[in-house]
Design an enzyme around this catalytic site. Sequence first.
Site, mmCIF file in Angstrom:
data_model
loop_
_atom_site.group_PDB
_atom_site.id
_atom_site.type_symbol
_atom_site.label_atom_id
_atom_site.label_comp_id
_atom_site.label_asym_id
_atom_site.label_seq_id
_atom_site.Cartn_x
_atom_site.Cartn_y
_atom_site.Cartn_z
ATOM 1 C CG HIS A 285 41.576 43.397 25.099
ATOM 2 N ND1 HIS A 285 42.897 44.056 24.539
ATOM 3 C CD2 HIS A 285 41.360 44.722 24.909
ATOM 4 C CE1 HIS A 285 42.711 45.343 24.288
ATOM 5 N NE2 HIS A 285 41.879 45.746 24.512
ATOM 6 C CG ASN A 286 40.272 42.536 31.935
ATOM 7 O OD1 ASN A 286 39.451 43.253 31.949
ATOM 8 N ND2 ASN A 286 41.611 42.081 32.503
ATOM 9 C CG PHE A 287 33.898 40.921 33.436
ATOM 10 C CD1 PHE A 287 32.864 40.949 32.516
ATOM 11 C CD2 PHE A 287 33.778 40.682 34.640
ATOM 12 C CE1 PHE A 287 31.135 40.791 33.120
ATOM 13 C CE2 PHE A 287 31.696 41.073 35.017
ATOM 14 C CZ PHE A 287 31.412 41.797 34.511
ATOM 15 C CG HIS B 198 38.407 46.874 28.235
ATOM 16 N ND1 HIS B 198 39.039 47.930 28.461
ATOM 17 C CD2 HIS B 198 38.207 46.587 27.668
ATOM 18 C CE1 HIS B 198 38.606 48.692 27.158
ATOM 19 N NE2 HIS B 198 38.131 47.298 26.353
ATOM 20 C CG HIS C 176 33.389 46.598 23.178
ATOM 21 N ND1 HIS C 176 33.980 46.972 24.766
ATOM 22 C CD2 HIS C 176 35.604 47.104 23.246
ATOM 23 C CE1 HIS C 176 34.554 47.244 25.434
ATOM 24 N NE2 HIS C 176 35.363 47.182 24.354
ATOM 25 C CG ASP C 177 37.535 44.432 23.628
ATOM 26 O OD1 ASP C 177 37.475 44.757 22.332
ATOM 27 O OD2 ASP C 177 37.681 45.802 24.372
ATOM 28 C CG ASP D 91 36.700 50.285 22.816
ATOM 29 O OD1 ASP D 91 37.260 50.062 23.650
ATOM 30 O OD2 ASP D 91 37.989 49.453 22.460
HETATM 31 C C1 BYE Z 1 43.634 51.230 22.203
HETATM 32 C C2 BYE Z 1 44.279 50.385 21.160
HETATM 33 C C3 BYE Z 1 43.801 49.308 20.954
HETATM 34 C C4 BYE Z 1 43.672 48.285 22.623
HETATM 35 F F1 BYE Z 1 51.280 51.950 22.954
HETATM 36 C C5 BYE Z 1 43.912 49.381 23.293
HETATM 37 F F2 BYE Z 1 50.581 54.243 23.531
HETATM 38 C C6 BYE Z 1 43.509 50.812 23.432
HETATM 39 F F3 BYE Z 1 50.230 53.130 22.212
HETATM 40 N N1 BYE Z 1 43.708 51.922 24.655
HETATM 41 N N2 BYE Z 1 42.785 52.353 25.062
HETATM 42 C C7 BYE Z 1 43.204 52.865 26.043
HETATM 43 C C8 BYE Z 1 44.676 52.848 24.964
HETATM 44 C C9 BYE Z 1 44.259 53.446 25.778
HETATM 45 N N3 BYE Z 1 45.924 52.774 24.004
HETATM 46 C C10 BYE Z 1 46.952 54.139 24.546
HETATM 47 N N4 BYE Z 1 46.158 54.695 26.150
HETATM 48 C C11 BYE Z 1 45.370 54.480 26.284
HETATM 49 O O1 BYE Z 1 44.496 55.070 27.281
HETATM 50 C C12 BYE Z 1 48.242 54.346 23.841
HETATM 51 C C13 BYE Z 1 49.462 52.907 24.085
HETATM 52 C C14 BYE Z 1 50.007 52.464 25.509
HETATM 53 C C15 BYE Z 1 50.782 53.572 22.909
HETATM 54 CL CL1 BYE Z 1 43.830 52.908 21.532
HETATM 55 ZN ZN ZN Z 2 38.027 47.527 24.132
#
Ligand code: BYE
Ligand code: ZN
Length: 480
Positions: free
Chosen positions: A198-200, A202, A238-239, A376
Amino acid sequence: MYNREGTVVKISPRLEANSKESYYRLEVVASDLQTVAKSSELDNMEHRLHHLESKVNQDVGKTPDIMSELKSHVESFKRKLESVEHLSWIGLFKDDGEQHLAKFTPKPKTPQLSVQEERQQVRRKFLNISSLQVTEDVRELLKTPTFDNWQWEEAEMLVLLQVMYTSLDFLSALNIELEVLQNFLFEVYCHYNNIPFHNFQHCFCVTQMMYGLIWLTDLRNKLGRTDLFIMLTSALCHDLDHPGYNNVYQINAQTDLALRYNDISPLENHHCAIAFGILAKPECNILKNLSSEQYKHIRGGMIKYFSVFSICCVSVLHLLSHELLSLLSLGRCILATDMARHNEILNKFKSIQSVFDFTNKDHKEVLMKIMVKVSDISNEARPMAVAEPWLDCLLQEFFHQSDTEKQKGLPVSPFMDRDKVSKPSSQTNFIRFVLLPLFSELTKLFPCLEQHILEPVRRALEYYSDMEKASKDEEATTKP
Ligand code: BYE
Ligand code: ZN
């Protein structure tokens, strides 16, 4: 390192002090340090740099920018060599997210100053190159999900963000001065943390995806300028100041954020508050020339979309495995609301799909929410070489959280547990149950998105399915 009994011990802040009777024994197990500059070499480099600097100073009268830049690189490299903090992210060194490191590592004398210096350098470079013309090729690339964020450094990303704001005519439409926009973008950059996911970078990717979607779907001719502005600016902010630990952690660990926001979406509330904190500085306030009506509309819009960002992990978890869900206490209303919200938004969008009307205010609102969600979590819509490192970064951040949870005796989210998660199977489930349903729905409204977001995601599913199969096959052949 071994103890007297010959057992390997972990080097950590909890290590017991040694004595003559209970000494530790160190053994060299690897010694491939040729590639890493040794301390003496670094001292030598520093010395030569000082010498060169004083020479140049004599001739020119002041230290040229390039020299300051070089100096700061040496400084930051030195800091990296001396610190063990980075090891915690790769699991070699587990800190508990708090103060122990401070006792263990001598802190750099003026850490704030160095971070500040690094940022000022980015600022100088950004302002220096911001007046240069960005090539037509890059401008076109910026409008598609194939854009590769890994090829650009921070100052360049700031220029590209400026390009996005200018080419959507936000400066003229909302009466924004270029200098104020630049100050605003730089402040946003300063308020993202140096964490794996969750950095710049992203923030840049999400904003760029939003920008790409706006062009690909020709939204410029379907929505008003202010709505587009709200969407792009929400994506950008957003983050903000994400600490690398999710809402569930904030609540369980009773962090300051959870206390401040009464356990109600602590992170999203915080991101939003930081955004309006930046806008409260007159030199960064890109909304200052608007009427109070316009300001209210934009603030209201942004606040609304912040809560939509980021599907709460639990909704993902729910789809990953129903059993796992029951492990979690469901009393936390935030989880319920977030989960309800995800399904609610998607279902609402499904229901208006066939009668969608761009002049209908409610319809527009649902569409904007969907676009925000899509942007996102859209990494997998990018080429595999761009997307896969993002998944690794995310898992790194998740694993770090679960390590901390274990250390503190807090509940551990199973999908973040390095002992339980398999990268390919988590991701195939995520693609099947979250990405494809969401992306297909948006593609029904904009068929042109098929090739841009749906096809790459289908390829990603195939890629991770193959990986999953390969790792299962391997397991089968290695097990007796
Ligand atoms: C989500 C919620 C919070 C932060 F472990 C990031 F399999 C995410 F569930 N994101 N953003 C992109 C993702 C992705 N979560 C997942 N895949 C992504 O490509 C799944 C996770 C690795 C897990 Cl949804
Ligand atoms: Zn985000």
